[in-house]
Design a protein around this motif. Structure first.
Motif, PDB file in Angstrom:
ATOM      1  N   GLY A 139       0.807  -1.208   0.000  1.00 57.40           N
ATOM      2  CA  GLY A 139       0.000   0.000   0.000  1.00 57.40           C
ATOM      3  C   GLY A 139       0.841   1.259   0.000  1.00 57.40           C
ATOM      4  N   ASP A 140       0.163   2.409  -0.220  1.00 53.52           N
ATOM      5  CA  ASP A 140       0.875   3.677  -0.353  1.00 53.52           C
ATOM      6  C   ASP A 140       0.400   4.735   0.640  1.00 53.52           C
ATOM      7  OD1 ASP A 140      -1.634   4.227  -1.362  1.00 53.52           O
ATOM      8  OD2 ASP A 140      -0.913   5.238  -3.174  1.00 53.52           O
ATOM      9  N   SER A 141      -0.282   4.324   1.710  1.00 50.57           N
ATOM     10  CA  SER A 141      -0.850   5.313   2.629  1.00 50.57           C
ATOM     11  C   SER A 141       0.216   6.095   3.387  1.00 50.57           C
ATOM     12  CB  SER A 141      -1.806   4.643   3.623  1.00 50.57           C
ATOM     13  OG  SER A 141      -1.110   3.796   4.516  1.00 50.57           O
ATOM     14  N   MET A 142       1.416   5.513   3.545  1.00 50.17           N
ATOM     15  CA  MET A 142       2.484   6.214   4.269  1.00 50.17           C
ATOM     16  C   MET A 142       3.586   6.704   3.326  1.00 50.17           C
ATOM     17  SD  MET A 142       1.257   6.248   7.231  1.00 50.17           S
ATOM     18  CE  MET A 142       2.623   7.001   8.114  1.00 50.17           C
ATOM     19  N   TYR A 143       3.303   6.722   2.024  1.00 48.78           N
ATOM     20  CA  TYR A 143       4.284   7.214   1.055  1.00 48.78           C
ATOM     21  C   TYR A 143       4.468   8.720   1.226  1.00 48.78           C
ATOM     22  CZ  TYR A 143       6.587   8.053  -3.406  1.00 48.78           C
ATOM     23  OH  TYR A 143       7.485   8.430  -4.376  1.00 48.78           O
ATOM     24  N   PRO A 144       5.695   9.268   1.145  1.00 48.21           N
ATOM     25  CA  PRO A 144       6.932   8.611   0.720  1.00 48.21           C
ATOM     26  C   PRO A 144       7.767   8.038   1.863  1.00 48.21           C
ATOM     27  CG  PRO A 144       7.291  10.962   0.830  1.00 48.21           C
ATOM     28  CD  PRO A 144       5.852  10.743   1.223  1.00 48.21           C
ATOM     29  N   LEU A 145       7.286   8.159   3.106  1.00 47.56           N
ATOM     30  CA  LEU A 145       8.055   7.624   4.226  1.00 47.56           C
ATOM     31  C   LEU A 145       8.196   6.117   4.105  1.00 47.56           C
ATOM     32  CD1 LEU A 145       9.488   8.371   6.844  1.00 47.56           C
ATOM     33  CD2 LEU A 145       7.325   8.034   8.049  1.00 47.56           C
ATOM     34  N   LEU A 146       7.101   5.457   3.731  1.00 48.08           N
ATOM     35  CA  LEU A 146       7.115   4.029   3.444  1.00 48.08           C
ATOM     36  C   LEU A 146       6.460   3.804   2.093  1.00 48.08           C
ATOM     37  CD1 LEU A 146       5.867   2.504   6.836  1.00 48.08           C
ATOM     38  CD2 LEU A 146       8.223   2.556   6.004  1.00 48.08           C
ATOM     39  N   LYS A 147       6.927   2.818   1.368  1.00 51.22           N
ATOM     40  CA  LYS A 147       6.246   2.456   0.133  1.00 51.22           C
ATOM     41  C   LYS A 147       6.084   0.940   0.075  1.00 51.22           C
ATOM     42  CE  LYS A 147      10.359   2.421  -2.907  1.00 51.22           C
ATOM     43  NZ  LYS A 147      10.949   3.029  -4.118  1.00 51.22           N
ATOM     44  N   SER A 148       5.187   0.498  -0.785  1.00 49.26           N
ATOM     45  CA  SER A 148       4.875  -0.927  -0.883  1.00 49.26           C
ATOM     46  C   SER A 148       6.140  -1.735  -1.163  1.00 49.26           C
ATOM     47  CB  SER A 148       3.852  -1.154  -2.006  1.00 49.26           C
ATOM     48  OG  SER A 148       3.376  -2.468  -1.993  1.00 49.26           O
TER      49      SER A 148
END
Length: 231
Positions: A139-148
């Motif tokens: 998922g991309d809900s925390m992008y750009p801190l986290l990405k799939s």
């Protein structure tokens, strides 16, 4: 409105992304108060002080606007502690199991010591906060801190022990929802103590208030690993 330099605009964008106020920036870096509001460019001394405190920023992005804001390396480890309000002691040496999350029935089952769990490998990185395990997120809900595809390292907690504003791995089950796993910031809800607000880093995902009792499992995100492969 007074126009400031492009580099200063990007620094302000970075500070907003990290949730750092101007006053905190000045205190952390030793840069003179008001520097970010002046129309002049950045001095080399200011740049050096900035990078000394925030080494995760991508210098190419700061100078040209190209690439991602945060550095990408062949194998990049980001200690989430750097952006967190709370701080933990670190463990000099530990082996953290990387679980095959697709082989489990859910986050609650993953956390249960009685449930079978398939370990893909172990992660061994010195001087990390204490972690209970690691999984790959989607998922991309925390992008750009986290990405799939990123790996998150977590510490299991309870709802009674959460720190509002921190990033958590959660399992949520509501009457009219299918149970789902997500990574969100957990914030206080305006609806009262029986609710929490789940917020994303990605502005395209709207915050949502949910009942506390809908959270079936929760873990504090301690660090993340991103692997970038050149094809």
């Amino acid at each position: 409105m007074k126009k400031i330099s492009i580099q200063k605009e990007r620094i302000l964008q970075f500070l907003e992304f990290k949730g750092i106020s101007k006053n905190k920036f000045y205190l952390q870096t030793g840069v003179s108060n008001g520097t970010l509001d002046k129309s002049s460019g950045l001095s080399m001394d200011t740049v050096e002080k900035f990078y000394a405190v925030y080494p995760e920023i991508n210098p190419e992005w700061l100078i040209t606007g190209n690439g991602s804001m945060i550095k990408d390396t062949t194998e990049a480890l980001q200690i989430i502690d750097n952006a967190r309000k709370t701080k933990d002691s670190v463990v000099v040496e530990q082996e953290i199991p990387l679980y095959d999350f697709e082989a489990t029935a859910g986050l609650k089952e993953l956390f249960s010591s009685e449930s079978p769990r398939r370990i893909l490998d172990t992660i061994k990185i010195p001087n990390l906060p204490k972690c209970d395990g690691a999984i790959t997120v989607t998922g991309d809900s925390m992008y750009p801190l986290l990405k799939s595809g990123d790996i998150v390292l977590y510490k299991e907690v309870s709802m009674e022990g959460i720190f509002y504003g921190e990033m958590y791995l959660l399992s949520v089950k509501m009457d009219n929802w299918e149970e789902y796993i997500t990574v969100k910031y957990v914030q206080k809800s305006d609806l009262g103590s029986a609710y929490v607000k789940l917020a994303s880093q990605n502005s395209h995902h709207q915050p949502k208030d949910i009942p506390v009792e809908a959270v079936t499992a929760i873990a504090l995100i301690k660090a993340s690993i991103r692997i970038n492969t050149m094809m």
